[in-house]
Design an enzyme around this catalytic site. Structure first.
Site, PDB file in Angstrom:
ATOM      1  N   GLN A 184     -17.672 -55.100 -48.060  1.00 24.65           N
ATOM      2  CA  GLN A 184     -16.686 -54.313 -49.144  1.00 24.65           C
ATOM      3  C   GLN A 184     -17.940 -53.105 -49.398  1.00 24.65           C
ATOM      4  O   GLN A 184     -19.264 -52.613 -48.727  1.00 24.65           O
ATOM      5  CB  GLN A 184     -17.181 -54.551 -50.423  1.00 24.65           C
ATOM      6  CG  GLN A 184     -15.580 -55.998 -50.297  1.00 24.65           C
ATOM      7  CD  GLN A 184     -15.333 -56.257 -51.456  1.00 24.65           C
ATOM      8  OE1 GLN A 184     -14.995 -55.696 -52.540  1.00 24.65           O
ATOM      9  NE2 GLN A 184     -14.241 -56.908 -51.736  1.00 24.65           N
ATOM     10  N   GLU A 225     -11.191 -55.726 -43.281  1.00 27.86           N
ATOM     11  CA  GLU A 225     -12.105 -56.684 -43.350  1.00 27.86           C
ATOM     12  C   GLU A 225     -12.985 -57.160 -42.784  1.00 27.86           C
ATOM     13  O   GLU A 225     -12.061 -58.055 -41.977  1.00 27.86           O
ATOM     14  CB  GLU A 225     -11.651 -57.444 -45.020  1.00 27.86           C
ATOM     15  CG  GLU A 225     -10.798 -57.069 -46.347  1.00 27.86           C
ATOM     16  CD  GLU A 225     -11.205 -58.548 -46.735  1.00 27.86           C
ATOM     17  OE1 GLU A 225     -11.516 -60.175 -47.451  1.00 27.86           O
ATOM     18  OE2 GLU A 225      -9.769 -58.318 -48.070  1.00 27.86           O
ATOM     19  N   GLU A 268      -3.868 -60.869 -47.461  1.00 26.40           N
ATOM     20  CA  GLU A 268      -4.432 -62.218 -47.308  1.00 26.40           C
ATOM     21  C   GLU A 268      -3.237 -63.593 -47.344  1.00 26.40           C
ATOM     22  O   GLU A 268      -3.603 -63.890 -48.366  1.00 26.40           O
ATOM     23  CB  GLU A 268      -5.572 -62.840 -47.506  1.00 26.40           C
ATOM     24  CG  GLU A 268      -6.562 -61.720 -47.003  1.00 26.40           C
ATOM     25  CD  GLU A 268      -8.123 -62.369 -47.091  1.00 26.40           C
ATOM     26  OE1 GLU A 268      -7.670 -63.455 -48.134  1.00 26.40           O
ATOM     27  OE2 GLU A 268      -8.963 -61.868 -46.163  1.00 26.40           O
TER      28      GLU A 268
END
Ligand code: AHR
Length: 510
Positions: free
Chosen positions: A353, A294, A175
């Site tokens: 996660q 993600e 990111e």
């Protein structure tokens, strides 16, 4: 057929392409209790000889996770990997600035990679391109994958691991477009650094696959331009561009939340278009694919205070331990429908996660490990979706949402394997039951088993008892004998209101 009928048309010969097993990845970051008291807890009654929790590893296997990304996330952007290798007694704690937590460095590269190896998981490593750069990234590849006879490979051997780990997947930072990222960069700075780091890493091991950072979300102001610029520096070098997306119900807008899969679908289309535009301009035949490394439901805007507002903490603090409902699980199932429908361009994806941190698996220190409702659609899809993704045609009514405009009421994805095993995944976003006519165009479809998740209306409450209650009320087998009817070449399925359904059986040419 009327405008309100729902029809899915399929045929075993109409396919999008192979479903890469890495689509069922997850993510373990040094964040909160993902590592400490998550996968690793030496004092736990189920701990193995290496200090890893057996109960969590068993649930990870049941979840069907194929790939795990490590060590971050935001954490990686200030991580000094060398501090996490070698004799544990010599390792120093450091202050991780991403999550303002003291990292004890008890688990590092070797401990993680050996855990992944023992559990049959393919690791996906990220390098720090926030506070570090080319040399540290290349050294880490050498540490992991190098043969004896050079500095970093020899350090690994001195640390007790002779055989190279052979880590195939590598993220070039995390990111880097986000102002919250330690060492945040603009697209030109990052693109140049990623190109140089990636070049050095591939010179160490040409067999690795590289993931360059795309945007942190479609809402980033630089979205699109970021992908274009970064890929203009890295197109010939990298294999995948990353995507990240989290979805949540905001202001009680259930209709928009249930349509998160459509938002994800449009996001994928836009990133593919951005990557292909760079390729077209270069007259390149190469296609960049997507590492959706993600994705999940995360109550980020409504519940998370923001990284900067976290007090400095020690001892594995409870950070972003979202508790999920049946509704969240229906959305997770539907997001998987979207990923399967993009199997031709999305070979890698990570549910973010794995444990405790916005996770399908929760634990108590010294206590139980349990499944959140989101566990079930993930595990079922990972188990049933095999072979190739079918190229379905879905005719469905639509509805209007505040956040995503017109969206389909029903979504569907399907797979078929070489042995004829087939699976269909369907979401009904409407509050009414829906009959879906599946037209298999003369081919033979049999449905042997089915599973469904219902969106409950119960508030999500922390703890194994709540998860068990949701599972009892919302998660269960489909009674195939009553819910599925076959007449000639059409199979009709009844979908419950606000539900996600998986059907498994066989599909063959007549
Ligand atoms: O998964 C939690 C965090 O979300 C990750 O550290 C970061 O990459 C993203 O913003």
């Amino acid at each position: 057929m009327t405008d309100n009928d729902v029809r899915v048309t399929l045929h075993p010969a109409f396919r999008k392409g192979p479903v890469d097993r890495r689509l069922f990845g997850s993510f373990v970051e040094h964040l909160g209790r993902a590592v400490y008291t998550g996968i690793f807890e030496p004092d736990h009654p189920t701990a193995d000889a290496h200090g890893f929790r057996r109960d969590v590893a068993d649930l990870t296997r049941e979840l069907g996770v194929t790939t795990v990304r490590y060590p971050g996330g935001n954490f990686v952007s200030n991580y000094v990997w060398e501090d996490g290798v070698g004799p544990v007694a010599d390792r120093k704690p450091f202050l991780d600035l991403a999550w303002r937590t003291v990292e004890p460095n008890l688990v590092g590269t070797d401990e993680f990679l050996q855990w992944a190896e023992r559990e049959g998981i393919e690791p996906m490593m990220a390098v720090n391109l926030g506070t570090r750069g080319v040399a540290a990234a290349a050294a880490l590849v050498e540490y992991c994958n190098g043969e004896a006879g050079t500095r970093w490979a020899d350090l690994r051997i001195a640390n007790g691991r002779e055989k190279p780990y052979g880590v195939r997947l590598w993220c070039l930072g995390n990111e880097m477009d986000g102002p919250w990222q330690i060492g945040h960069k603009d697209a030109h700075e990052y693109g140049k650094l990623a190109a140089e780091a990636g070049k050095a890493m591939k010179l160490v091991d040409p067999s690795i696959e590289l993931v360059v950072c795309g945007s942190s979300s479609m809402q980033m102001p630089t979205f699109g331009e970021w992908e274009r610029t970064v890929l203009s520096y890295t197109y010939d070098l990298v294999d995948h561009v990353s995507m990240h997306a989290y979805y949540e119900e905001l202001d009680g807008d259930r209709g928009s939340f249930l349509a998160s899969g459509t938002a994800m679908d449009r996001f994928v289309d836009r990133v593919v278009a951005s990557a292909d535009a760079v390729g077209a301009q270069r007259r390149s035949d190469k296609k960049i694919t997507i590492s959706f490394d993600e994705w999940n439901v995360w109550y980020l805007e409504s519940r998370f205070p923001g990284e900067q507002n976290l007090p400095i903490q020690r001892d594995a603090p409870r950070i972003i331990e979202d508790v999920y409902s049946g509704l969240d699980a229906v959305v997770v199932g539907d997001l998987l429908v979207t990923l399967l429908n993009h199997a031709d361009r999305v070979p890698v994806a990570c549910l973010a996660q794995l444990v405790n941190v916005i996770a399908p698996i929760m634990t108590e220190p010294g206590g139980e490990a349990w499944r959140q409702p989101t566990f079930h659609p993930f595990a079922t899809t990972a188990r049933l979706a095999r072979g190739e993704a079918l190229d379905l045609r879905v005719a469905t009514p639509s509805y209007t949402t505040a956040r995503h405009g017109e969206v389909p009421v029903v979504t569907a994805a399907g797979t078929v394997a070489d042995d004829g095993a087939a699976a269909l995944f369907l979401t009904n976003r409407s509050s009414e039951p829906v009959e879906v006519a599946i037209d298999h165009l003369g081919s033979v479809l049999t449905v042997a088993e089915g599973w469904r998740m219902l969106a409950d209306h119960e508030p999500a409450v922390v703890g194994p008892e709540h998860a068990a209650r949701v599972a009892e009320k919302s998660w269960g087998a489909v009674d195939v004998a009553t819910a599925v009817r076959r007449e000639g070449s059409t199979t009709t399925v009844r979908l419950e209101p606000e539900s996600w359904t998986a059907l498994a059986g066989t599909l063959a040419q007549a």
